[in-house]
Design a protein around this motif. Structure first.
Motif, PDB file in Angstrom:
ATOM      1  N   ARG A  41      51.539   6.634  46.731  1.00 17.54           N
ATOM      2  CA  ARG A  41      52.792   5.605  46.472  1.00 17.54           C
ATOM      3  C   ARG A  41      53.409   5.836  45.208  1.00 17.54           C
ATOM      4  N   HIS A  42      54.520   6.101  44.973  1.00 21.13           N
ATOM      5  CA  HIS A  42      55.268   6.301  43.671  1.00 21.13           C
ATOM      6  C   HIS A  42      55.440   4.990  43.120  1.00 21.13           C
ATOM      7  N   ILE A  43      54.903   4.953  41.946  1.00 19.75           N
ATOM      8  CA  ILE A  43      54.691   3.670  41.102  1.00 19.75           C
ATOM      9  C   ILE A  43      55.918   3.114  40.740  1.00 19.75           C
ATOM     10  N   VAL A  44      57.036   3.781  40.620  1.00 14.57           N
ATOM     11  CA  VAL A  44      58.471   3.237  40.056  1.00 14.57           C
ATOM     12  C   VAL A  44      59.260   3.206  41.109  1.00 14.57           C
ATOM     13  N   GLU A  45      59.278   3.760  42.094  1.00 16.92           N
ATOM     14  CA  GLU A  45      60.101   3.449  43.266  1.00 16.92           C
ATOM     15  C   GLU A  45      59.490   2.303  44.225  1.00 16.92           C
ATOM     16  N   GLU A  46      58.279   2.271  44.196  1.00 18.53           N
ATOM     17  CA  GLU A  46      57.740   1.201  45.045  1.00 18.53           C
ATOM     18  C   GLU A  46      56.595   0.477  44.214  1.00 18.53           C
ATOM     19  N   ARG A  47      57.070  -0.214  42.874  1.00 13.33           N
ATOM     20  CA  ARG A  47      56.302  -0.559  42.180  1.00 13.33           C
ATOM     21  C   ARG A  47      55.395  -1.852  42.650  1.00 13.33           C
ATOM     22  N   PRO A  48      54.263  -2.036  41.917  1.00  8.93           N
ATOM     23  CA  PRO A  48      53.238  -2.763  42.355  1.00  8.93           C
ATOM     24  C   PRO A  48      53.774  -4.432  42.179  1.00  8.93           C
ATOM     25  N   THR A  49      53.579  -5.316  43.068  1.00 13.34           N
ATOM     26  CA  THR A  49      53.959  -6.405  42.962  1.00 13.34           C
ATOM     27  C   THR A  49      53.100  -7.515  42.067  1.00 13.34           C
ATOM     28  N   ARG A  50      53.465  -8.588  41.615  1.00 13.77           N
ATOM     29  CA  ARG A  50      52.521  -9.459  40.782  1.00 13.77           C
ATOM     30  C   ARG A  50      51.264  -9.541  41.575  1.00 13.77           C
ATOM     31  N   GLU A  51      51.273 -10.060  42.817  1.00 10.71           N
ATOM     32  CA  GLU A  51      50.340 -10.228  43.636  1.00 10.71           C
ATOM     33  C   GLU A  51      49.345  -9.119  43.870  1.00 10.71           C
ATOM     34  N   GLU A  52      49.843  -7.897  44.024  1.00 10.89           N
ATOM     35  CA  GLU A  52      48.981  -6.942  44.051  1.00 10.89           C
ATOM     36  C   GLU A  52      48.421  -6.640  42.701  1.00 10.89           C
ATOM     37  N   LEU A  53      49.008  -6.647  41.750  1.00 15.00           N
ATOM     38  CA  LEU A  53      48.522  -6.712  40.314  1.00 15.00           C
ATOM     39  C   LEU A  53      47.274  -7.670  40.110  1.00 15.00           C
ATOM     40  N   LYS A  54      47.543  -8.940  40.452  1.00 12.46           N
ATOM     41  CA  LYS A  54      46.715  -9.913  40.054  1.00 12.46           C
ATOM     42  C   LYS A  54      45.216  -9.501  40.866  1.00 12.46           C
ATOM     43  N   ILE A  55      45.352  -9.283  42.271  1.00  8.61           N
ATOM     44  CA  ILE A  55      44.218  -8.603  43.063  1.00  8.61           C
ATOM     45  C   ILE A  55      43.599  -7.599  42.376  1.00  8.61           C
ATOM     46  N   TRP A  56      44.155  -6.424  42.020  1.00  6.59           N
ATOM     47  CA  TRP A  56      43.747  -5.505  41.452  1.00  6.59           C
ATOM     48  C   TRP A  56      43.109  -5.576  40.015  1.00  6.59           C
ATOM     49  N   PHE A  57      43.701  -6.400  39.164  1.00  8.33           N
ATOM     50  CA  PHE A  57      43.143  -6.697  37.895  1.00  8.33           C
ATOM     51  C   PHE A  57      41.712  -7.409  38.146  1.00  8.33           C
ATOM     52  N   GLU A  58      41.785  -8.365  39.039  1.00  7.46           N
ATOM     53  CA  GLU A  58      40.575  -9.114  39.301  1.00  7.46           C
ATOM     54  C   GLU A  58      39.297  -8.451  39.892  1.00  7.46           C
ATOM     55  N   ARG A  59      39.688  -7.299  40.800  1.00 11.40           N
ATOM     56  CA  ARG A  59      38.820  -6.445  41.342  1.00 11.40           C
ATOM     57  C   ARG A  59      38.200  -5.324  40.547  1.00 11.40           C
ATOM     58  N   SER A  60      39.041  -5.025  39.540  1.00 10.13           N
ATOM     59  CA  SER A  60      38.686  -4.052  38.614  1.00 10.13           C
ATOM     60  C   SER A  60      37.639  -4.427  37.615  1.00 10.13           C
ATOM     61  N   GLY A  61      37.661  -5.703  37.138  1.00  8.03           N
ATOM     62  CA  GLY A  61      36.628  -6.029  36.314  1.00  8.03           C
ATOM     63  C   GLY A  61      36.993  -5.743  34.556  1.00  8.03           C
ATOM     64  N   LEU A  62      38.454  -5.415  34.752  1.00  5.34           N
ATOM     65  CA  LEU A  62      38.886  -4.808  33.477  1.00  5.34           C
ATOM     66  C   LEU A  62      39.766  -5.875  32.814  1.00  5.34           C
ATOM     67  N   PRO A  63      39.770  -5.820  31.263  1.00  5.02           N
ATOM     68  CA  PRO A  63      40.862  -6.771  30.725  1.00  5.02           C
ATOM     69  C   PRO A  63      42.361  -6.540  31.385  1.00  5.02           C
ATOM     70  N   LEU A  64      43.172  -7.333  31.325  1.00  6.60           N
ATOM     71  CA  LEU A  64      44.512  -7.078  31.806  1.00  6.60           C
ATOM     72  C   LEU A  64      45.333  -6.123  30.851  1.00  6.60           C
ATOM     73  N   ARG A  65      44.922  -6.114  29.764  1.00  8.89           N
ATOM     74  CA  ARG A  65      45.572  -5.230  28.753  1.00  8.89           C
ATOM     75  C   ARG A  65      45.282  -3.576  29.282  1.00  8.89           C
ATOM     76  N   LYS A  66      44.184  -3.395  29.838  1.00 13.82           N
ATOM     77  CA  LYS A  66      44.010  -1.971  30.451  1.00 13.82           C
ATOM     78  C   LYS A  66      44.978  -1.350  31.453  1.00 13.82           C
ATOM     79  N   PHE A  67      45.917  -2.447  31.980  1.00 15.73           N
ATOM     80  CA  PHE A  67      46.930  -2.156  33.198  1.00 15.73           C
ATOM     81  C   PHE A  67      48.023  -1.685  32.370  1.00 15.73           C
ATOM     82  N   PHE A  68      48.060  -1.594  30.943  1.00 15.26           N
ATOM     83  CA  PHE A  68      49.364  -1.331  30.480  1.00 15.26           C
ATOM     84  C   PHE A  68      49.391   0.249  30.191  1.00 15.26           C
ATOM     85  N   ASN A  69      50.527   0.767  30.399  1.00 17.82           N
ATOM     86  CA  ASN A  69      50.886   2.223  29.992  1.00 17.82           C
ATOM     87  C   ASN A  69      51.307   2.193  28.608  1.00 17.82           C
TER      88      ASN A  69
END
Length: 129
Positions: A41-69
């Motif tokens: 999945r192309h992250i810019v053309e089909e960017r993650p939704t807020r809902e997806e990001l929330k689920i992934w963030f919770e599932r990862s166990g990482l601080p949300l800051r780690k999701f920033f480029n």
């Protein structure tokens, strides 16, 4: 009854990448060499939704800051390093969902894990077990 419903079948894991990113290309090559099944999945053309990001963030166990480029031009031009600490989780999720270039990549999403960034040793432990 379901003729007009489009179903996108996924195989294996979800792999989010930006094709122009050298690290993403290395990660994709690694996945292919290890014969890991994934849906690209192309992250810019089909960017993650807020809902997806929330689920992934919770599932990862990482601080949300780690999701920033943090090495991206957009992150730097927006001076997010100074601003993130003053933002709520919801504001950060909205910001991440606003532009795929703000999201650290590549990402591999599984049913019970999320890998952020390409770290071959970590990927090997999770994907080749």
């Amino acid at each position: 009854m379901f003729e007009n419903v489009k179903i996108k079948m996924m195989k294996g894991y979800l792999f989010l990448e930006y094709p122009a990113c050298g690290t993403c290309r290395k990660a994709k090559k690694w996945l292919d060499e290890q014969k890991v099944d994934y849906t690209d999945r192309h992250i810019v053309e089909e960017r993650p939704t807020r809902e997806e990001l929330k689920i992934w963030f919770e599932r990862s166990g990482l601080p949300l800051r780690k999701f920033f480029n943090t090495s991206g031009l957009l992150y730097k031009s927006m001076q997010l390093r100074e601003k993130l600490d003053g933002m709520s989780e919801e504001e950060q999720l909205e910001l991440l969902a606003s532009d795929g270039k703000l999201v650290k990549r590549p990402l591999v999403i599984g049913e019970d894990f999320v890998l952020v960034g390409f770290k071959p040793e970590e990927w090997e432990k999770v994907l080749l077990k």
